[in-house]
Design a protein around this motif. Structure first.
Motif, mmCIF file in Angstrom:
data_model
loop_
_atom_site.group_PDB
_atom_site.id
_atom_site.type_symbol
_atom_site.label_atom_id
_atom_site.label_comp_id
_atom_site.label_asym_id
_atom_site.label_seq_id
_atom_site.Cartn_x
_atom_site.Cartn_y
_atom_site.Cartn_z
ATOM 1 N N PHE A 78 -26.601 -30.207 -18.423
ATOM 2 C CA PHE A 78 -24.934 -29.401 -18.811
ATOM 3 C C PHE A 78 -24.383 -29.322 -17.535
ATOM 4 O O PHE A 78 -23.079 -29.172 -17.575
ATOM 5 C CB PHE A 78 -25.468 -27.974 -19.468
ATOM 6 C CG PHE A 78 -26.052 -28.270 -20.887
ATOM 7 C CD1 PHE A 78 -25.356 -28.626 -21.739
ATOM 8 C CD2 PHE A 78 -27.294 -27.649 -21.018
ATOM 9 C CE1 PHE A 78 -25.874 -28.668 -22.984
ATOM 10 C CE2 PHE A 78 -27.914 -27.829 -22.248
ATOM 11 C CZ PHE A 78 -27.029 -28.277 -23.223
ATOM 12 N N TRP A 79 -24.744 -29.432 -16.151
ATOM 13 C CA TRP A 79 -23.826 -29.484 -15.096
ATOM 14 C C TRP A 79 -22.981 -30.637 -15.111
ATOM 15 O O TRP A 79 -22.175 -30.626 -14.252
ATOM 16 C CB TRP A 79 -24.967 -29.436 -13.824
ATOM 17 C CG TRP A 79 -25.226 -28.016 -13.801
ATOM 18 C CD1 TRP A 79 -26.644 -27.814 -13.861
ATOM 19 C CD2 TRP A 79 -24.910 -27.014 -13.353
ATOM 20 N NE1 TRP A 79 -26.893 -26.396 -13.693
ATOM 21 C CE2 TRP A 79 -25.965 -25.815 -13.188
ATOM 22 C CE3 TRP A 79 -23.599 -26.717 -12.749
ATOM 23 C CZ2 TRP A 79 -25.462 -24.573 -12.648
ATOM 24 C CZ3 TRP A 79 -23.255 -25.369 -12.451
ATOM 25 C CH2 TRP A 79 -24.025 -24.375 -12.359
ATOM 26 N N VAL A 80 -23.215 -31.617 -15.990
ATOM 27 C CA VAL A 80 -22.412 -32.971 -15.977
ATOM 28 C C VAL A 80 -20.941 -32.434 -16.154
ATOM 29 O O VAL A 80 -20.063 -33.097 -15.885
ATOM 30 C CB VAL A 80 -22.867 -34.006 -17.041
ATOM 31 C CG1 VAL A 80 -22.595 -33.523 -18.416
ATOM 32 C CG2 VAL A 80 -22.391 -35.418 -16.703
ATOM 33 N N ILE A 81 -20.817 -31.574 -16.802
ATOM 34 C CA ILE A 81 -19.466 -30.939 -17.007
ATOM 35 C C ILE A 81 -18.557 -30.634 -15.883
ATOM 36 O O ILE A 81 -17.567 -31.046 -15.727
ATOM 37 C CB ILE A 81 -19.454 -29.543 -18.196
ATOM 38 C CG1 ILE A 81 -20.060 -30.211 -19.549
ATOM 39 C CG2 ILE A 81 -17.963 -29.071 -18.321
ATOM 40 C CD1 ILE A 81 -20.466 -29.033 -20.626
ATOM 41 N N LEU A 85 -15.508 -32.178 -13.991
ATOM 42 C CA LEU A 85 -14.262 -31.286 -13.828
ATOM 43 C C LEU A 85 -13.907 -31.297 -12.326
ATOM 44 O O LEU A 85 -12.759 -30.908 -12.044
ATOM 45 C CB LEU A 85 -14.424 -29.766 -14.103
ATOM 46 C CG LEU A 85 -14.712 -29.602 -15.554
ATOM 47 C CD1 LEU A 85 -14.945 -28.202 -16.025
ATOM 48 C CD2 LEU A 85 -13.361 -29.979 -16.241
ATOM 49 N N LEU A 86 -14.850 -31.343 -11.433
ATOM 50 C CA LEU A 86 -14.531 -31.563 -10.080
ATOM 51 C C LEU A 86 -15.190 -33.080 -9.500
ATOM 52 O O LEU A 86 -16.091 -32.981 -9.230
ATOM 53 C CB LEU A 86 -15.227 -30.508 -9.367
ATOM 54 C CG LEU A 86 -14.873 -28.942 -9.659
ATOM 55 C CD1 LEU A 86 -16.115 -28.074 -9.087
ATOM 56 C CD2 LEU A 86 -13.608 -28.499 -9.217
ATOM 57 N N PRO A 87 -14.226 -34.114 -9.647
ATOM 58 C CA PRO A 87 -14.645 -35.123 -9.453
ATOM 59 C C PRO A 87 -15.272 -35.633 -7.830
ATOM 60 O O PRO A 87 -16.178 -36.318 -7.709
ATOM 61 C CB PRO A 87 -13.484 -36.121 -9.401
ATOM 62 C CG PRO A 87 -12.525 -35.410 -10.324
ATOM 63 C CD PRO A 87 -12.908 -33.931 -10.063
ATOM 64 N N VAL A 88 -14.893 -34.712 -7.104
ATOM 65 C CA VAL A 88 -15.393 -34.598 -5.601
ATOM 66 C C VAL A 88 -17.008 -34.403 -5.466
ATOM 67 O O VAL A 88 -17.585 -34.963 -4.706
ATOM 68 C CB VAL A 88 -14.886 -33.766 -4.627
ATOM 69 C CG1 VAL A 88 -14.937 -32.375 -4.708
ATOM 70 C CG2 VAL A 88 -14.776 -34.550 -3.183
ATOM 71 N N SER A 89 -17.424 -33.796 -6.350
ATOM 72 C CA SER A 89 -18.979 -33.404 -6.755
ATOM 73 C C SER A 89 -19.837 -34.721 -6.800
ATOM 74 O O SER A 89 -20.958 -34.672 -6.707
ATOM 75 C CB SER A 89 -19.178 -32.510 -7.652
ATOM 76 O OG SER A 89 -18.815 -32.871 -8.970
#
Length: 109
Positions: A78-81, A85-89
């Motif tokens: 679920f952390w994929v969301i 949302l923060l592409p730098v991650s």
């Protein structure tokens, strides 16, 4: 390729994500430059349809790879969301080591 169970290492995720972003860039570039077709049976409409199919396929492949990479880090899919949302991650997913041995999502690949 599209499974959501199991784990994926850093190097495999790096190459998969780079390939998917390149794959997604070609239809995106075409859509940016494309003109609206007035007839369904013209070559530009065929490229438009193929572009949508490639984009959906690439997004699904990238999504499943990210879920498996999160599983390697012993995190829920679920952390994929948050990742999208923060592409730098995505850089964190490329660099952060996975958990060693057995975790909640299976053995290390």
């Amino acid at each position: 390729m599209f499974r959501l169970n199991g784990r994926m290492g850093r190097l495999a995720y790096f190459f998969t994500s780079v390939f998917c972003w390149i794959l997604l860039g070609f239809p995106g570039y075409y859509f940016w430059r494309a003109e609206t077709a007035s007839n369904f049976f013209v070559p530009s409409m065929l490229f438009w349809i193929v572009g949508w199919v490639v984009m959906i396929w690439g997004i699904a492949w990238l999504w499943s790879a990210t879920v498996r990479r999160l599983h390697d880090m012993n995190a829920s899919g679920f952390w994929v969301i948050l990742v999208y949302l923060l592409p730098v991650s995505v850089i964190v997913l490329w660099l952060w080591p996975g958990s060693r041995g057995q975790n909640l999502y299976g053995l290390r690949p």
